[in-house]
Design a protein around this motif. Sequence first.
Motif, PDB file in Angstrom:
ATOM      1  N   ASP A 170       1.997  -5.189   1.480  1.00  0.00           N
ATOM      2  CA  ASP A 170       1.675  -4.167   0.334  1.00  0.00           C
ATOM      3  C   ASP A 170       2.733  -3.759  -0.140  1.00  0.00           C
ATOM      4  O   ASP A 170       3.860  -3.393   0.386  1.00  0.00           O
ATOM      5  CB  ASP A 170       0.683  -3.245   1.184  1.00  0.00           C
ATOM      6  N   GLU A 202       0.823   1.766  -5.385  1.00  0.00           N
ATOM      7  CA  GLU A 202      -0.106   1.096  -6.174  1.00  0.00           C
ATOM      8  C   GLU A 202      -0.751   2.374  -6.867  1.00  0.00           C
ATOM      9  O   GLU A 202      -1.425   3.350  -6.168  1.00  0.00           O
ATOM     10  CB  GLU A 202      -1.287   0.489  -5.603  1.00  0.00           C
ATOM     11  N   SER A 225       0.945  -4.821  -9.577  1.00  0.00           N
ATOM     12  CA  SER A 225       0.333  -4.886  -8.594  1.00  0.00           C
ATOM     13  C   SER A 225       0.699  -6.198  -7.680  1.00  0.00           C
ATOM     14  O   SER A 225       0.907  -7.298  -8.660  1.00  0.00           O
ATOM     15  CB  SER A 225      -1.179  -4.733  -8.264  1.00  0.00           C
ATOM     16  N   GLU A 231      -0.245  -9.271  -4.558  1.00  0.00           N
ATOM     17  CA  GLU A 231      -1.182  -9.401  -3.319  1.00  0.00           C
ATOM     18  C   GLU A 231      -0.576 -10.934  -2.578  1.00  0.00           C
ATOM     19  O   GLU A 231      -0.249 -11.713  -3.300  1.00  0.00           O
ATOM     20  CB  GLU A 231      -2.504  -9.934  -3.638  1.00  0.00           C
TER      21      GLU A 231
END
Length: 120
Positions: free
Chosen positions: A7, A11, A35, A37
């Motif tokens: 992570d 964010e 962001s 992932e």
Amino acid sequence: TRRISGDLPLEAGMTLSHDIPARKLRWGINYVTESEETDFKVDEIKVDTVSNRVDLFVEYKPSDRWSWRLFAKNLTDGPATRTRYIYDGLRGASALDYVEKRELKSGPHVGFTVQRRFGD
């Protein structure tokens, strides 16, 4: 220290909107920070990254049943990037075979929607 599942340390997003009831208008702006992932699979690691993004909208409601909305998205023209690390076998027991990187630049885009509510 190890972050959970890769992570990002931050964010964030921010949405501002302003209603103008006398004109039956509403407008707003949305900002989202980059962001990332990460997915871990048996024989690969996949990382999807989306750049900073700014969206705008103006909405007009001539009545309780009708709504017209003009919007502009991805005004920063930020790309979405997918990086895949492919291993020769099991990820924990094999060498890295190759890296595949793909970048999608869809560019800014605008749109218009008309919505009508039916019933009571």
